[in-house]
Structure formats: C-alpha cells, structure tokens
Design a protein around this motif. Sequence first.
Motif, PDB file in Angstrom:
ATOM      1  N   LEU A  78      -6.355   1.728   8.485  1.00  0.00           N
ATOM      2  CA  LEU A  78      -6.113   1.564  10.125  1.00  0.00           C
ATOM      3  C   LEU A  78      -7.860   1.989  10.862  1.00  0.00           C
ATOM      4  O   LEU A  78      -8.121   1.772  11.810  1.00  0.00           O
ATOM      5  CB  LEU A  78      -4.961   2.217  10.213  1.00  0.00           C
ATOM      6  CG  LEU A  78      -3.863   1.532  10.416  1.00  0.00           C
ATOM      7  CD1 LEU A  78      -2.759   2.434  10.839  1.00  0.00           C
ATOM      8  CD2 LEU A  78      -3.496   0.456  10.955  1.00  0.00           C
ATOM      9  N   TRP A  86      -3.109   3.226   3.981  1.00  0.00           N
ATOM     10  CA  TRP A  86      -3.115   2.394   5.580  1.00  0.00           C
ATOM     11  C   TRP A  86      -3.675   3.293   6.611  1.00  0.00           C
ATOM     12  O   TRP A  86      -4.464   2.830   7.327  1.00  0.00           O
ATOM     13  CB  TRP A  86      -1.550   2.911   5.856  1.00  0.00           C
ATOM     14  CG  TRP A  86      -0.796   1.802   4.563  1.00  0.00           C
ATOM     15  CD1 TRP A  86       0.766   2.192   4.405  1.00  0.00           C
ATOM     16  CD2 TRP A  86      -0.549   0.530   4.547  1.00  0.00           C
ATOM     17  NE1 TRP A  86       1.179   0.567   3.593  1.00  0.00           N
ATOM     18  CE2 TRP A  86      -0.120  -0.197   3.603  1.00  0.00           C
ATOM     19  CE3 TRP A  86      -1.702  -0.705   5.124  1.00  0.00           C
ATOM     20  CZ2 TRP A  86       0.497  -0.853   3.397  1.00  0.00           C
ATOM     21  CZ3 TRP A  86      -1.680  -1.611   5.208  1.00  0.00           C
ATOM     22  CH2 TRP A  86      -0.459  -2.484   3.790  1.00  0.00           C
ATOM     23  N   LEU A 138       6.218   6.452   5.057  1.00  0.00           N
ATOM     24  CA  LEU A 138       4.807   6.107   7.042  1.00  0.00           C
ATOM     25  C   LEU A 138       5.451   6.818   7.880  1.00  0.00           C
ATOM     26  O   LEU A 138       6.757   6.830   8.920  1.00  0.00           O
ATOM     27  CB  LEU A 138       5.706   4.752   7.441  1.00  0.00           C
ATOM     28  CG  LEU A 138       5.130   3.505   6.188  1.00  0.00           C
ATOM     29  CD1 LEU A 138       5.324   2.424   6.688  1.00  0.00           C
ATOM     30  CD2 LEU A 138       3.034   4.198   6.336  1.00  0.00           C
ATOM     31  N   GLY A 154       0.744  -1.465   0.022  1.00  0.00           N
ATOM     32  CA  GLY A 154       0.308  -0.390  -0.602  1.00  0.00           C
ATOM     33  C   GLY A 154       0.617   1.612   0.584  1.00  0.00           C
ATOM     34  O   GLY A 154       1.894   1.422   0.099  1.00  0.00           O
ATOM     35  N   LEU A 198       3.316  -6.693   5.126  1.00  0.00           N
ATOM     36  CA  LEU A 198       2.908  -5.203   4.589  1.00  0.00           C
ATOM     37  C   LEU A 198       4.157  -4.500   3.644  1.00  0.00           C
ATOM     38  O   LEU A 198       5.128  -4.595   4.492  1.00  0.00           O
ATOM     39  CB  LEU A 198       2.809  -4.223   5.560  1.00  0.00           C
ATOM     40  CG  LEU A 198       1.667  -5.119   6.834  1.00  0.00           C
ATOM     41  CD1 LEU A 198       1.058  -4.427   7.491  1.00  0.00           C
ATOM     42  CD2 LEU A 198      -0.045  -5.798   6.073  1.00  0.00           C
ATOM     43  N   LEU A 210       0.350   0.368  12.404  1.00  0.00           N
ATOM     44  CA  LEU A 210       0.506  -0.863  11.408  1.00  0.00           C
ATOM     45  C   LEU A 210       0.802  -2.516  12.559  1.00  0.00           C
ATOM     46  O   LEU A 210       0.234  -2.859  12.636  1.00  0.00           O
ATOM     47  CB  LEU A 210       1.173  -0.803  10.480  1.00  0.00           C
ATOM     48  CG  LEU A 210       0.547   0.373   9.347  1.00  0.00           C
ATOM     49  CD1 LEU A 210       1.690   0.667   8.501  1.00  0.00           C
ATOM     50  CD2 LEU A 210      -0.383  -0.200   9.133  1.00  0.00           C
ATOM     51  N   LEU A 212       6.333  -5.959   8.226  1.00  0.00           N
ATOM     52  CA  LEU A 212       6.641  -4.331   7.678  1.00  0.00           C
ATOM     53  C   LEU A 212       7.482  -3.881   7.092  1.00  0.00           C
ATOM     54  O   LEU A 212       8.725  -4.004   7.588  1.00  0.00           O
ATOM     55  CB  LEU A 212       6.067  -3.302   8.863  1.00  0.00           C
ATOM     56  CG  LEU A 212       5.379  -2.220   8.525  1.00  0.00           C
ATOM     57  CD1 LEU A 212       4.539  -2.619   7.453  1.00  0.00           C
ATOM     58  CD2 LEU A 212       5.571  -0.738   9.311  1.00  0.00           C
ATOM     59  N   ASN A 254       5.155  -0.950   2.148  1.00  0.00           N
ATOM     60  CA  ASN A 254       4.902  -0.019   2.153  1.00  0.00           C
ATOM     61  C   ASN A 254       5.616   1.173   1.228  1.00  0.00           C
ATOM     62  O   ASN A 254       7.399   0.608   1.084  1.00  0.00           O
ATOM     63  CB  ASN A 254       5.347   1.057   3.193  1.00  0.00           C
ATOM     64  CG  ASN A 254       4.220   3.139   3.327  1.00  0.00           C
ATOM     65  OD1 ASN A 254       3.426   3.142   2.882  1.00  0.00           O
ATOM     66  ND2 ASN A 254       5.178   4.038   2.609  1.00  0.00           N
TER      67      ASN A 254
END
Length: 502
Positions: free
Chosen positions: A251, A247, A273, A242, A266, A281, A290, A268
């Motif tokens: 969330l 996100w 972020l 994503g 996950l 997350l 992550l 990104n």
Amino acid sequence: MIPLDPVPQPIDTLPLRGSPGNVALVDRAGHLDFAELEVLTGAVAAWLAGQGLTPGARVASWLPKTRLACVLPMAAPRAGLIHVPINPVLKRAQVAHILADSGADRLVTQAARASSLEAGDVPAGCRLALEDEAVSDDVMPPSSADTDVLAAILYTSGSTGRPKGVMLSHANLWLGAISVGHYLKLLPADRVLGVLPLSFDYGQNQLFSTWAAGASVAPLDYLTARDVIKAVDRVEATTLAGVPPLWVQLLEAEWPVETAARLKRLTNSGGALTPGMIRALRQRFAQADLYPMYGLTEAFRSTYLAPELVDAHPEAIGRAIPFAEVMAVRADGSRAAPGEPGELVHAGPLVAQGYWHDAERTALRFRSAPGWAEHGGTAVWSGDTVIEGEDGLFRFVGRDDEMIKSAGNRISPTEVEEAVLSGGEAVEAVAIGVPDARLGQAIVVVARASVDAGTAEAGLRERLRRELPSFMQPSRYEWRDGLPRNANGKLDRAALKAEMTS
C-alpha cells in the motif's frame, strides 16, 4: 468453480486435475503445462524411489521457489515418502533442529546452502542431495495411496520450545485444496502469484488450490514491494495472497493503475487486517474481491469472510470454510452462547494428525471434539478466544498463549530467549511481542546483561544476525538490573508484557 467433492484423493494426483495443455506453472524458465507438470512430478518421484529409502522416510527440502521445490510436495508422497519443507530464510541452527527432529533421511538443497551447514548440523543418517541431482529418465505413475497416510510434516512454532512438526495426511492436503479453491472461486483462467513461503501451509496451499482449479501459479521470491508489483504485471496475475506486513508495504508503494486493475482477488491470513488497511485495500484494488481468513497449521484453515461481508463487518474472521466445523466452546466443554466468548475449536477432516513424535504437546492441542459437535473424533483446541455472533460470524478476541506473530510468522518467545542467552551476553531474558504498525508485532527483549549493557547489545545484535532469520531478530532491547518474578520464583512474563504493551 471447483465442486465440493468430500472424497479425498492422493495429493500427487493434483497434476491430473488440469487440462493437459493449460499452463500450470510460470517461472523464469518459462511455462509448464499440466501434462509437463505430471511428467516432472513422476520423474522426481522416480528419482526419490531410486534412493533406497524405506516407505515413510522423511525427505526434507531447503530450497527457494524452484520447480523442484514446487513439485516435491507431490513427488515425495508419490514415492511413498513424507515431505518436510524448510523455510529458505532459516539459518543453520533452525535447519539442524528440523532435520534432527523429523529424522530426515535426505536433505534436498543447493550447493551454497549446503556449504553453510556445519559439522553436526546434518544427522548421521541423513544424506545431502543437491537440486540438480534430482532427475530421472523414468516417470513414476500417480499413486493409489491410502489418503489417511502421512504425506507431509510442516514445522510451526509453539508458545514454548522449538518448532514442532504438524503431521498432514493426503486427505488433509487434498481437502484443503478443494475447500480453498471452491470458496475463492478459482477458475482455469486465473493466475496466482505465489509470494508466500512454500514451507507455510498458506503458501503450499496456493500451489494445491490453484492446480485443483486447473489454474496456473507463478511462484516468486521477492525482496521488495516493487518486485511484487512488477511480477503482477509480468505474469498477468489475477490473485495475490499476503500477510498484513506485506499489505502495508504494497500500500505504501506506487502502483500503475493498469497493474493494480489486473488483480481480481486478494486473500489475507497470518494476522488480522485492521479496518484502516481494509479501506486502503478496497480503495487501491477496487475491482478485487477481498478474502480475510483465519487459520492455524494444526487444522489448516478455519474461517473466511466472504467479500460481500467485508465492508460491513471488517472486524470479523467470518464463517467456517468448507469441510470445517468451527465452534466457540466454554471452559466446561459446552457451547458458548451467541455473543459469549469461548475457545475456538476446529473439528472435521482438515484436522491434522498431531505433532510429530511429540505425544505430550499433541495431547494438549488435539483432544476429543465436544460431544455435541457434528464431527466426532479429534478436534484442534486452538487456545484462541472468539465470539460467534447472532449473525453466525466469528470475531477474534485474543490469543491465550504467548506466541509472537510478526510479519506473518508465528514465533516462539522461548526460541528467541534461548538464542539471546546462548552467547553469554545476557544472563536472563524475556521476549515479548509488542504492537507494530508494519509487522503486526515487533520483538522486544527485556534482559539482564552479564557485562555493560551497550557492549552486550552490540555483541548480541552481531551474533543474532548470523544465527537467526530476519523475522526473528529483536527490534529493541530493554536492559534491567533485575527482572520481576512471580510468587513461584519464575520470571513474571505477564507483568513485563503489560509494561511493554501499555
């Protein structure tokens, strides 16, 4: 886990990577295994080969995430052609620009989309082909193409002007797939939910890296966060990629505990972020690894932060991905010392071949690697300022150009300004990205109206809803009697940006 083989293959041989009976694609029509994926790729390639196009001709596609959209990035190169994917959310003016700039010989689309185009949008030498025409009883075997041959042109916005086409070879695409599949530790048992547009390098790579690992991908066109949550459960997804605005939405949504627990990975990109988002997350998807990542289409991807480092270094963009050499470079071309800001320069085999038919902008971005670099040849000079720490982790400092990054999209302020001014409601305009908790940046236009400001804004909003995709819509207008100018008489963008972001 995918072994790091540095020898590239033609991108159209990807369907051969998976076990024939394993599921490769999950969509509304059901499951497609790797043997069926290979047959479909060959059949579409055979259809393209029968269109009478010369080698190297450009085939554009303007499609949602259908099966055809998923295989065209492999089928077109197998037929000796160059694929030009167009984001399905773009409107006719943006589509017309890409068709004209790429010199597309075919546009593969759907009837409803074709009907939205107007006279002059499709160049004289380009023919339309509807999706249901792309069938053949023949199956073209995998190619033995030179991996330096151009396979795709992906359009990305620049800081000035209209989107430019980044030229990608078979090797660029193949090595990107192997690199990402390796560091994400994708396995044949994984199922990747593909929510990102296939016209983005990040979205397209989800197909390639998944198939390189022999795993399955479930492409999804979604409207709401709830659609994504339902799809995670329905397709039993283990992996989700994503961008920060997505996100935020996910969330805020309600996740059944068992659905959230399905996700093991996950990833990104398309914006950083925040530490707060990382904490959220990690709390919501406690069992998932992550992977924050940084990249640019011109070099595909530059860095990733390994999951075990995320909690301790949430502000870092990580280390170079496999096959990439990433460095912080001083203005004089020497290597920046640890802790010293420098321009992020990316060298190695993931570097693209430049911008399509744009030697001037290519010369600005694609220049010789520093003499001290491990990889010689051409490097991408990103224009972004980073710091490499004593720990070997890179940290993003800032973007030197004026790009607006909103909802994971890189947006040219000049393109927005041209659209604002084209209808005559405003006589001057400057588009600026301002911080926004949901979008990353929101677009604010500071303008001088040609009529009453209220009338101008109402007309502008109505017109731009028709002419620009949703992610390019200004969120706010600031109307002025006059706009500031610098010593050269040009609009003072820096002053306006400082005012809007202070």
